[in-house]
Design a protein around this motif. Structure first.
Motif, PDB file in Angstrom:
ATOM      1  N   THR A  53       0.741  -1.492   0.083  1.00  0.00           N
ATOM      2  CA  THR A  53      -0.202   0.154   0.141  1.00  0.00           C
ATOM      3  C   THR A  53       1.104   1.132  -0.021  1.00  0.00           C
ATOM      4  OG1 THR A  53      -0.203   0.008   2.562  1.00  0.00           O
ATOM      5  CG2 THR A  53      -1.809  -1.057   1.123  1.00  0.00           C
ATOM      6  N   GLU A  54       1.950   1.298   0.332  1.00  0.00           N
ATOM      7  CA  GLU A  54       3.120   2.129   0.405  1.00  0.00           C
ATOM      8  C   GLU A  54       4.378   1.768   0.613  1.00  0.00           C
ATOM      9  OE1 GLU A  54       4.010   6.192   2.998  1.00  0.00           O
ATOM     10  OE2 GLU A  54       2.449   4.814   3.741  1.00  0.00           O
ATOM     11  N   THR A  55       5.416   2.404  -0.396  1.00  0.00           N
ATOM     12  CA  THR A  55       6.869   2.258  -0.100  1.00  0.00           C
ATOM     13  C   THR A  55       7.471   3.535  -0.453  1.00  0.00           C
ATOM     14  OG1 THR A  55       6.951   1.654  -2.523  1.00  0.00           O
ATOM     15  CG2 THR A  55       6.761  -0.321  -1.069  1.00  0.00           C
ATOM     16  N   SER A  56       8.585   3.535   0.438  1.00  0.00           N
ATOM     17  CA  SER A  56       9.147   4.853   0.208  1.00  0.00           C
ATOM     18  C   SER A  56      10.667   4.579   0.567  1.00  0.00           C
ATOM     19  CB  SER A  56       8.576   6.208   0.917  1.00  0.00           C
ATOM     20  OG  SER A  56       8.768   5.956   2.230  1.00  0.00           O
ATOM     21  N   THR A  57      11.543   5.494  -0.306  1.00  0.00           N
ATOM     22  CA  THR A  57      12.980   6.223   0.345  1.00  0.00           C
ATOM     23  C   THR A  57      13.195   7.369   0.319  1.00  0.00           C
ATOM     24  OG1 THR A  57      13.785   3.913  -0.638  1.00  0.00           O
ATOM     25  CG2 THR A  57      15.196   5.658  -0.178  1.00  0.00           C
ATOM     26  N   ASN A  58      13.437   7.948   1.305  1.00  0.00           N
ATOM     27  CA  ASN A  58      13.595   9.415   1.378  1.00  0.00           C
ATOM     28  C   ASN A  58      15.157  10.112   2.105  1.00  0.00           C
ATOM     29  OD1 ASN A  58      12.374  12.202   1.230  1.00  0.00           O
ATOM     30  ND2 ASN A  58      12.472  12.067   3.203  1.00  0.00           N
ATOM     31  N   LEU A  59      15.487  10.900   1.337  1.00  0.00           N
ATOM     32  CA  LEU A  59      17.049  11.611   1.789  1.00  0.00           C
ATOM     33  C   LEU A  59      16.616  12.985   2.118  1.00  0.00           C
ATOM     34  CD1 LEU A  59      19.387  10.063  -0.378  1.00  0.00           C
ATOM     35  CD2 LEU A  59      19.217   9.221   1.920  1.00  0.00           C
ATOM     36  N   LYS A  60      17.041  13.502   3.336  1.00  0.00           N
ATOM     37  CA  LYS A  60      16.571  14.731   3.901  1.00  0.00           C
ATOM     38  C   LYS A  60      17.804  15.608   4.438  1.00  0.00           C
ATOM     39  CE  LYS A  60      13.321  17.404   6.606  1.00  0.00           C
ATOM     40  NZ  LYS A  60      12.275  17.389   7.469  1.00  0.00           N
ATOM     41  N   LEU A  61      18.172  16.675   3.944  1.00  0.00           N
ATOM     42  CA  LEU A  61      19.165  17.518   4.795  1.00  0.00           C
ATOM     43  C   LEU A  61      18.614  17.979   6.200  1.00  0.00           C
ATOM     44  CD1 LEU A  61      22.010  18.953   4.840  1.00  0.00           C
ATOM     45  CD2 LEU A  61      20.906  20.903   3.716  1.00  0.00           C
ATOM     46  N   LEU A  62      19.065  17.606   7.086  1.00  0.00           N
ATOM     47  CA  LEU A  62      18.679  18.179   8.573  1.00  0.00           C
ATOM     48  C   LEU A  62      19.040  19.244   9.066  1.00  0.00           C
ATOM     49  CD1 LEU A  62      18.762  14.694  10.634  1.00  0.00           C
ATOM     50  CD2 LEU A  62      16.716  15.860   9.464  1.00  0.00           C
ATOM     51  N   THR A  63      20.495  19.570   8.977  1.00  0.00           N
ATOM     52  CA  THR A  63      21.141  20.513   9.589  1.00  0.00           C
ATOM     53  C   THR A  63      22.485  20.776   9.361  1.00  0.00           C
ATOM     54  OG1 THR A  63      21.308  22.028  11.738  1.00  0.00           O
ATOM     55  CG2 THR A  63      21.456  19.427  11.856  1.00  0.00           C
ATOM     56  N   GLU A  64      23.155  21.761   9.555  1.00  0.00           N
ATOM     57  CA  GLU A  64      24.598  21.905   9.584  1.00  0.00           C
ATOM     58  C   GLU A  64      25.217  21.913  11.056  1.00  0.00           C
ATOM     59  OE1 GLU A  64      27.875  25.270   7.700  1.00  0.00           O
ATOM     60  OE2 GLU A  64      26.069  25.810   7.874  1.00  0.00           O
ATOM     61  N   MET A  65      26.219  20.804  11.132  1.00  0.00           N
ATOM     62  CA  MET A  65      26.826  20.528  12.182  1.00  0.00           C
ATOM     63  C   MET A  65      27.948  21.703  12.768  1.00  0.00           C
ATOM     64  SD  MET A  65      27.202  16.550  11.593  1.00  0.00           S
ATOM     65  CE  MET A  65      28.207  16.316  13.257  1.00  0.00           C
ATOM     66  N   ASP A  66      28.554  22.011  11.889  1.00  0.00           N
ATOM     67  CA  ASP A  66      29.506  23.003  11.800  1.00  0.00           C
ATOM     68  C   ASP A  66      30.001  23.440  10.498  1.00  0.00           C
ATOM     69  OD1 ASP A  66      31.545  21.234  10.812  1.00  0.00           O
ATOM     70  OD2 ASP A  66      31.920  20.496  12.920  1.00  0.00           O
ATOM     71  N   TYR A  70      27.582  18.108   8.194  1.00  0.00           N
ATOM     72  CA  TYR A  70      26.378  18.530   8.062  1.00  0.00           C
ATOM     73  C   TYR A  70      25.515  17.044   8.387  1.00  0.00           C
ATOM     74  CZ  TYR A  70      27.052  17.304   3.192  1.00  0.00           C
ATOM     75  OH  TYR A  70      27.483  16.681   2.173  1.00  0.00           O
ATOM     76  N   LYS A  71      24.414  16.898   8.410  1.00  0.00           N
ATOM     77  CA  LYS A  71      23.713  15.508   8.754  1.00  0.00           C
ATOM     78  C   LYS A  71      22.557  15.355   7.713  1.00  0.00           C
ATOM     79  CE  LYS A  71      23.990  15.770  13.877  1.00  0.00           C
ATOM     80  NZ  LYS A  71      24.639  14.126  14.014  1.00  0.00           N
ATOM     81  N   ILE A  72      22.591  14.115   7.250  1.00  0.00           N
ATOM     82  CA  ILE A  72      21.372  13.695   6.244  1.00  0.00           C
ATOM     83  C   ILE A  72      20.582  12.661   6.932  1.00  0.00           C
ATOM     84  CG2 ILE A  72      20.994  12.627   4.107  1.00  0.00           C
ATOM     85  CD1 ILE A  72      22.196  15.188   3.719  1.00  0.00           C
ATOM     86  N   GLN A  73      19.356  12.865   6.905  1.00  0.00           N
ATOM     87  CA  GLN A  73      18.348  11.806   7.306  1.00  0.00           C
ATOM     88  C   GLN A  73      17.845  10.747   6.288  1.00  0.00           C
ATOM     89  OE1 GLN A  73      15.130  12.691  10.342  1.00  0.00           O
ATOM     90  NE2 GLN A  73      13.561  11.689   9.052  1.00  0.00           N
ATOM     91  N   TRP A  74      18.053   9.424   6.724  1.00  0.00           N
ATOM     92  CA  TRP A  74      17.740   8.545   5.639  1.00  0.00           C
ATOM     93  C   TRP A  74      16.649   7.544   6.005  1.00  0.00           C
ATOM     94  CZ3 TRP A  74      21.965   4.417   4.770  1.00  0.00           C
ATOM     95  CH2 TRP A  74      21.669   3.125   3.961  1.00  0.00           C
ATOM     96  N   ASP A  75      15.453   7.502   5.321  1.00  0.00           N
ATOM     97  CA  ASP A  75      14.323   7.109   5.813  1.00  0.00           C
ATOM     98  C   ASP A  75      13.739   5.792   5.023  1.00  0.00           C
ATOM     99  OD1 ASP A  75      14.507   8.695   8.075  1.00  0.00           O
ATOM    100  OD2 ASP A  75      12.847   9.850   7.200  1.00  0.00           O
ATOM    101  N   ILE A  76      13.362   4.855   5.371  1.00  0.00           N
ATOM    102  CA  ILE A  76      12.769   3.581   4.633  1.00  0.00           C
ATOM    103  C   ILE A  76      11.397   3.202   5.179  1.00  0.00           C
ATOM    104  CG2 ILE A  76      13.392   1.350   3.447  1.00  0.00           C
ATOM    105  CD1 ILE A  76      15.419   3.785   3.074  1.00  0.00           C
ATOM    106  N   TYR A  77      10.626   3.159   4.436  1.00  0.00           N
ATOM    107  CA  TYR A  77       9.179   2.760   4.744  1.00  0.00           C
ATOM    108  C   TYR A  77       8.632   1.991   3.843  1.00  0.00           C
ATOM    109  CZ  TYR A  77       4.588   2.598   6.646  1.00  0.00           C
ATOM    110  OH  TYR A  77       3.480   2.243   7.313  1.00  0.00           O
ATOM    111  N   SER A  78       7.917   0.853   4.335  1.00  0.00           N
ATOM    112  CA  SER A  78       7.083   0.062   3.376  1.00  0.00           C
ATOM    113  C   SER A  78       5.703  -0.614   4.330  1.00  0.00           C
ATOM    114  CB  SER A  78       7.737  -1.337   2.696  1.00  0.00           C
ATOM    115  OG  SER A  78       8.365  -2.119   3.831  1.00  0.00           O
ATOM    116  N   GLN A  79       4.628  -0.810   3.457  1.00  0.00           N
ATOM    117  CA  GLN A  79       3.623  -1.257   4.378  1.00  0.00           C
ATOM    118  C   GLN A  79       2.765  -2.355   3.429  1.00  0.00           C
ATOM    119  OE1 GLN A  79       1.034   1.561   6.159  1.00  0.00           O
ATOM    120  NE2 GLN A  79      -0.033   0.219   7.158  1.00  0.00           N
TER     121      GLN A  79
END
Length: 301
Positions: A53-66, A70-79
């Motif tokens: 019913t749902e599948t996804s891969t997502n990359l997102k810039l979170l914040t600058e560390m210095d 920087y930080k990248i969020q990496w999310d995986i989801y499936s249902q």
């Protein structure tokens, strides 16, 4: 069902189960396997009565560390609509063409899987993640079927001393298009040299194959390989991931009974024979040893 998959010069693989976090300078490499990590993804005939019913891969810039990272969020989801015997998602993260992270999760009697992690990055880079979503469905009388999907995401991060940190997936502004061209050119130049060397080593000609970088395999979930239908291509891709998981994702067996981790190696190239007879997957391990996986395409006639 036999997949016709073999590994040239390969000895029997060893079981591995680990959660590995390596920090190199300011770049985090993630290899995350469940503590009960399953060694095999197995292809079975498709279950047309089940679907994601749902599948996804997502990359997102979170914040600058210095100023340098920087930080990248990496999310995986499936249902799925309901639990099945076994659910598994495997995601590979490439940064500028190099494998920098692996996420792998599996659960029994589950319908949904969620994986989230944060990656530290530095400098302007192109992030790409491809995920294989898989489910194994068991029925009475030892009938086993499977379901599968692939998702992909990419993110360009621009870390310039002359401008604020920014990111984009599709370039809109002029400077974004220029950065996309610059980063893609550098990555493609490196990868093409790497892949050409591999093809020369195995005496293969580009004119005989459809060439697919591993991160682009998702484009064929609704398109067909040469001489194959979409349904046949879907089966071959399921069998291809079975071989990739065993011989690349969980470790690269070498000729001297040593197993290498694929982390920090360049992206494999997938070569689909224009005659529809076989598939090659070419890559090198960290020691520089060449590897070729061979998958025989079933005779669908």
């Amino acid at each position: 069902m036999k997949t016709g998959y073999k590994k040239e010069g390969m000895d029997v693989m060893k079981n591995i189960s680990y959660v590995l976090l390596i920090t190199l300078i300011l770049s985090i490499i993630i290899v995350n396997f469940d503590s009960k990590e399953q060694k095999v993804i197995k292809y079975f005939p498709f279950d047309e009565s089940k679907e994601f019913t749902e599948t996804s891969t997502n990359l997102k810039l979170l914040t600058e560390m210095d100023e340098d990272s920087y930080k990248i969020q990496w999310d995986i989801y499936s249902q799925l609509t309901e639990p099945v015997y076994l659910r598994q998602d495997i995601s590979l993260l490439f940064v500028d063409g190099k494998l920098k992270g692996i996420l792998n999760q599996w659960k029994e009697e589950a319908n949904a899987l969620t994986q989230k992690t944060v990656v530290n990055g530095e400098d302007s880079s192109h992030y790409e993640a491809i995920t294989f979503h898989h489910g194994e469905v068991h029925y009475p009388d030892d009938v086993i079927k499977s379901i599968q999907d692939m998702t992909y995401d990419e993110l360009y991060v621009i870390d310039s001393p002359h401008a604020p940190l920014e990111s984009f997936k599709e370039p809109v502004e002029k400077n974004e298009k220029e950065w996309e061209q610059t980063l893609d050119h550098a990555k493609n130049q490196t990868l093409n040299y790497y892949w050409n060397e591999l093809m020369n080593y195995y005496d293969l000609s580009a004119k005989d194959f459809l060439e697919i970088p591993l991160v682009n395999l998702w484009k064929y979930k609704n398109n067909s390989f040469p001489t194959l239908t979409n349904e046949q291509t879907r089966q071959v891709i399921g069998q291809l991931w079975e071989g990739l998981y065993k011989n690349y994702v969980t470790g690269i067996p070498s000729h001297n009974d040593h197993e290498f981790k694929a982390i920090n190696t360049y992206m494999p190239i997938i070569l689909v024979d224009h005659k529809g007879e076989f598939i090659f997957v070419l890559f090198k391990d960290p020691s520089g040893q060449h590897h070729r996986l061979i998958q025989r395409i079933p005779d669908f006639s």
